[in-house]
Structures are given as C-alpha cells and as structure tokens.
Design an enzyme around this catalytic site. Structure first.
Site, PDB file in Angstrom:
ATOM      1  N   GLY A   1      -0.089   0.478  -7.594  1.00 53.51           N
ATOM      2  CA  GLY A   1      -0.768   1.414  -6.951  1.00 53.51           C
ATOM      3  C   GLY A   1      -0.452   2.743  -7.283  1.00 53.51           C
ATOM      4  O   GLY A   1      -1.537   3.809  -7.200  1.00 53.51           O
ATOM      5  N   CYS A   2       0.734   3.292  -7.289  1.00 55.35           N
ATOM      6  CA  CYS A   2       1.217   4.464  -7.583  1.00 55.35           C
ATOM      7  C   CYS A   2       1.005   4.948  -8.961  1.00 55.35           C
ATOM      8  O   CYS A   2       0.372   6.275  -9.290  1.00 55.35           O
ATOM      9  CB  CYS A   2       2.640   4.692  -7.411  1.00 55.35           C
ATOM     10  SG  CYS A   2       3.241   4.256  -5.721  1.00 55.35           S
ATOM     11  N   THR A   3       0.496   4.135  -9.994  1.00 52.19           N
ATOM     12  CA  THR A   3       0.253   4.341 -11.109  1.00 52.19           C
ATOM     13  C   THR A   3      -1.238   4.630 -11.226  1.00 52.19           C
ATOM     14  O   THR A   3      -1.607   5.566 -11.961  1.00 52.19           O
ATOM     15  CB  THR A   3       0.394   3.097 -12.325  1.00 52.19           C
ATOM     16  OG1 THR A   3       2.107   2.907 -12.453  1.00 52.19           O
ATOM     17  CG2 THR A   3      -0.104   3.428 -13.523  1.00 52.19           C
TER      18      THR A   3
ATOM     19  N   ALA B   1       6.754   4.693  -5.351  1.00 52.24           N
ATOM     20  CA  ALA B   1       7.630   4.069  -6.358  1.00 52.24           C
ATOM     21  C   ALA B   1       6.763   4.231  -7.851  1.00 52.24           C
ATOM     22  O   ALA B   1       5.628   3.837  -7.939  1.00 52.24           O
ATOM     23  CB  ALA B   1       8.074   2.953  -6.175  1.00 52.24           C
TER      24      ALA B   1
ATOM     25  N   ALA C   1      -1.815   8.290  -9.718  1.00 52.05           N
ATOM     26  CA  ALA C   1      -1.209   9.241 -10.765  1.00 52.05           C
ATOM     27  C   ALA C   1      -1.999   9.539 -11.793  1.00 52.05           C
ATOM     28  O   ALA C   1      -2.286  10.579 -12.341  1.00 52.05           O
ATOM     29  CB  ALA C   1       0.220   8.988 -11.128  1.00 52.05           C
TER      30      ALA C   1
END
Length: 157
Positions: free
Chosen positions: A48-50, A43, A53
């Site tokens: 974590g995804c930030t 998401a 990325a």
C-alpha cells in the site's frame, strides 16, 4: 487507549525537523512561502505504501506545477527510506520519525482499526500546509490506492 488529537483546517501545522533518506535534516519551516503536502504512511516498501508513494511520484510534476511540494513521513530509519527511494525512483523527500513524535503531534499515530481489531499504529494521513504554516486540508484514514487522484480532484489540480 485514548482518542487521537486531530488537526483541522486553520490549525498551525506542528513544526518538525527530521532526517531524510540521506540523514540530512529537513524542517517544515524549510517550506515557508510554498504550499506542501505532508503525508504519513506506515512502512516503506509495503504494497500500500509503495502504491501511494509511486502515485505521488507519478503526479509530482502536476503537483509541483500547481505550487505544491510533497514530503512523506514514516517511522522507518533513513537507510530503509534510501532503499525505498532508490527501488521506486522516488523524487521527493522521505523523512524518518522512528520515535513517532511528529506522527503523534500531527494525529497520525494512535488508535486505529486493523483487521477488525483496535491497535496502536500509523494512521495513513495527508495534509496540505499553506505558505504560512497553517493546515489547509487534513485527511485521516486515507486509502493508499486512488488517494492522490482524489486529492488532485479535491484541490482542482
């Protein structure tokens, strides 16, 4: 719940055409002749995804210099991806797969453990696809933090 189909090195990468953050279609075949890192994340704009990325963003010059493009895929809608891209100044394509068909085809959606429970969800995964559309590296259940550095070590970049 059943076992997830997993891709392995040597497999043909499943083709996809998905909208990017601006609603433009991007296909895996657009990258023929170049190597591309395709990574799947749960998401946009979550911690974590930030982190993951931004790690790809911060290492993009070195990855591109080694002949590698980067594409991120999540179930998020293009509008959310556009917000994520702008907020974190992401400079590689983010693709939207809300029906999870590409995620499933790549083995990046299915049964996983989360907080000790078995759930259905996005399995954080990273692949290196070669110039001919074959899987060169397939990594499932990768960690968001430190993953790009490990990938660079694994690929000697």
């Amino acid at each position: 719940m059943t076992d997830n189909h997993r891709l392995s090195p040597g497999d043909t990468a499943p083709e996809f055409t998905l909208p990017d953050a601006d609603g433009n279609d991007v296909s895996l075949s657009d990258y023929r002749g170049r190597k591309v890192i395709v990574y799947f994340y749960p998401a946009a704009m979550t911690p974590g995804c930030t982190k993951q990325a931004c790690d790809f963003r911060d290492n993009l010059a070195e990855l591109n210099g080694a002949g590698l493009d980067v594409v991120g895929i999540s179930p998020d809608k293009p509008a959310k991806l556009a917000t994520f891209r702008e907020r974190d100044e992401l400079t590689f394509p983010l693709l939207s797969d809300p029906e999870k068909t590409t995620l499933t085809a790549w083995g990046a959606f299915g049964e996983k453990k989360m907080y000790g429970k078995t759930v259905q969800g996005v399995i954080r995964s990273t692949f290196l696809v070669d110039e001919n559309g074959k899987i060169e590296v397939a990594q499932y259940n990768v960690r968001a933090t430190g993953h790009v550095a490990k990938l660079r070590r694994d690929l000697s970049i």
